[in-house]
Design a protein around this motif. Structure first.
Motif, short mmCIF file in Angstrom:
data_model
loop_
_atom_site.label_atom_id
_atom_site.label_comp_id
_atom_site.label_asym_id
_atom_site.label_seq_id
_atom_site.Cartn_x
_atom_site.Cartn_y
_atom_site.Cartn_z
N SER A 54 74.70 -59.30 -2.91
CA SER A 54 76.11 -59.07 -2.60
C SER A 54 76.99 -59.71 -3.67
O SER A 54 76.51 -60.39 -4.58
CB SER A 54 76.45 -59.68 -1.23
N ARG A 55 78.30 -59.48 -3.56
CA ARG A 55 79.23 -60.07 -4.54
C ARG A 55 79.18 -61.59 -4.47
O ARG A 55 79.21 -62.27 -5.51
CB ARG A 55 80.64 -59.56 -4.25
N ARG A 56 79.10 -62.13 -3.27
CA ARG A 56 79.02 -63.59 -3.12
C ARG A 56 77.72 -64.12 -3.71
O ARG A 56 77.71 -65.15 -4.40
CB ARG A 56 79.13 -63.98 -1.65
N GLN A 57 76.62 -63.46 -3.45
CA GLN A 57 75.35 -63.90 -4.00
C GLN A 57 75.32 -63.80 -5.52
O GLN A 57 74.77 -64.67 -6.20
CB GLN A 57 74.20 -63.08 -3.40
N THR A 58 75.94 -62.77 -6.06
CA THR A 58 76.02 -62.65 -7.52
C THR A 58 76.84 -63.79 -8.11
O THR A 58 76.49 -64.35 -9.15
CB THR A 58 76.67 -61.30 -7.89
N LEU A 59 77.91 -64.14 -7.41
CA LEU A 59 78.77 -65.22 -7.89
C LEU A 59 78.03 -66.55 -7.89
O LEU A 59 78.09 -67.30 -8.88
CB LEU A 59 80.02 -65.30 -7.03
#
Length: 298
Positions: free
Chosen positions: A206-211
């Protein structure tokens, strides 16, 4: 027979340290390098002190402008001890302005810690947002404008807004520290390789995991560099921050001593500010090495 002789001499050779150990050799080389640097620093400092003493001893510069090293040392000792107000006086005062020099330094460090800490707490998240969203296009010109302003340009305005207490000083230090941290974070985010981001996104992140898994670790070296720069800016701003009602404070003490033409105390305060800044920078460099040990390695 030769094999037996080699086997019998190997332990002795190991005890004597004659075998070639790459790690031991590398540690020895680093130790020699550190000792050489220490010798160079000690030699240059000795030459500087000798030149300083000779200039003042020969009277090339008046003591009002450049006091001898002994007077600076006496001012440093006086600022850290209890002493009479004047010769023959029975009244005993505590350090300078009723504070020891280390208490002045501690007061400034507390202000810097709050100001730089606030800059980090706001600068890192905002830098991440500006580096990954449209906010960067909107806010970056204002960030550059704030970064270009010298602290003395708005110290008067901060005093009008927040008074002459610690609040205006902390705000000034915050405004000195915030732009470098935010700019370094933006630079780090924009330097993240797109193939790494695409790789984790293709695996379903997800975007959070990528961040958290890619962007933050890749940005951390730049963020730590920004914190080092911000701390340096805060130190260069501490005298301006403590011009008004800056006691206790090492910058306020240096400013007040200058107004009173007490040059030895001014130089002693400046030396303390510089040495404290070096110690802080060395601490931040050690933190950087422990948090991002991969930096600089292929």
């Amino acid at each position: 027979m030769a094999l037996l002789e080699a086997a019998s001499t190997t332990p002795a050779a190991l005890r004597r340290g004659t075998t070639t150990d790459p790690r031991r050799a590398e540690r020895a080389a680093r130790r020699r390098t550190r000792l050489q640097r220490l010798a160079i620093h000690a030699g240059s400092l000795s030459v500087l002190l000798l030149g300083w003493w000779l200039v003042t001893r020969t009277g090339l510069v008046r003591p009002l402008y450049l006091p001898p090293p002994g007077d600076v040392w006496d001012a440093f000792v006086r600022a850290n001890t209890d002493h009479p107000v004047s010769a023959g006086s029975e009244r005993i005062v505590r350090g300078e302005q009723n504070y020891y020099l280390w208490e002045h330094l501690l007061a400034s460090l507390q202000r810097i810690a709050i100001g730089v800490g606030g800059g980090v707490l706001l600068g890192v998240p905002l830098g991440l947002l500006m580096g990954t969203t449209w906010l960067g296009v909107v806010l970056e010109p204002y960030l550059n404008f704030l970064r270009s302003l010298p602290p003395l340009a708005y110290i008067g305005l901060l005093i009008v807004w927040f008074g002459i207490g610690d609040t205006s000083k902390i705000w000034l230090l915050f405004l000195a520290a915030f732009p470098p941290v935010a700019m370094a974070t933006i630079s780090g985010v924009r330097g993240v390789r797109e193939d790494q981001v695409n790789a984790v996104r293709s695996l379903g992140a997800s975007r959070r995991q990528t961040l958290t898994a890619v962007v933050l670790p890749a940005t951390l070296p730049e963020v730590l560099t920004g914190i080092r720069v911000a701390t340096g800016f805060a130190w260069t701003t501490v005298v301006a921050a403590e011009i008004a009602n800056g006691i206790p404070g090492i910058g306020g003490l240096a400013y007040l001593a200058g107004e009173q033409l007490r040059t030895p105390l001014v130089i002693a305060s400046i030396l303390v500010i510089g040495l404290a800044a070096i110690a802080l920078d060395l601490g931040l460099k050690s933190l950087e090495k422990s948090l991002v040990p991969w930096r600089g390695k292929a």
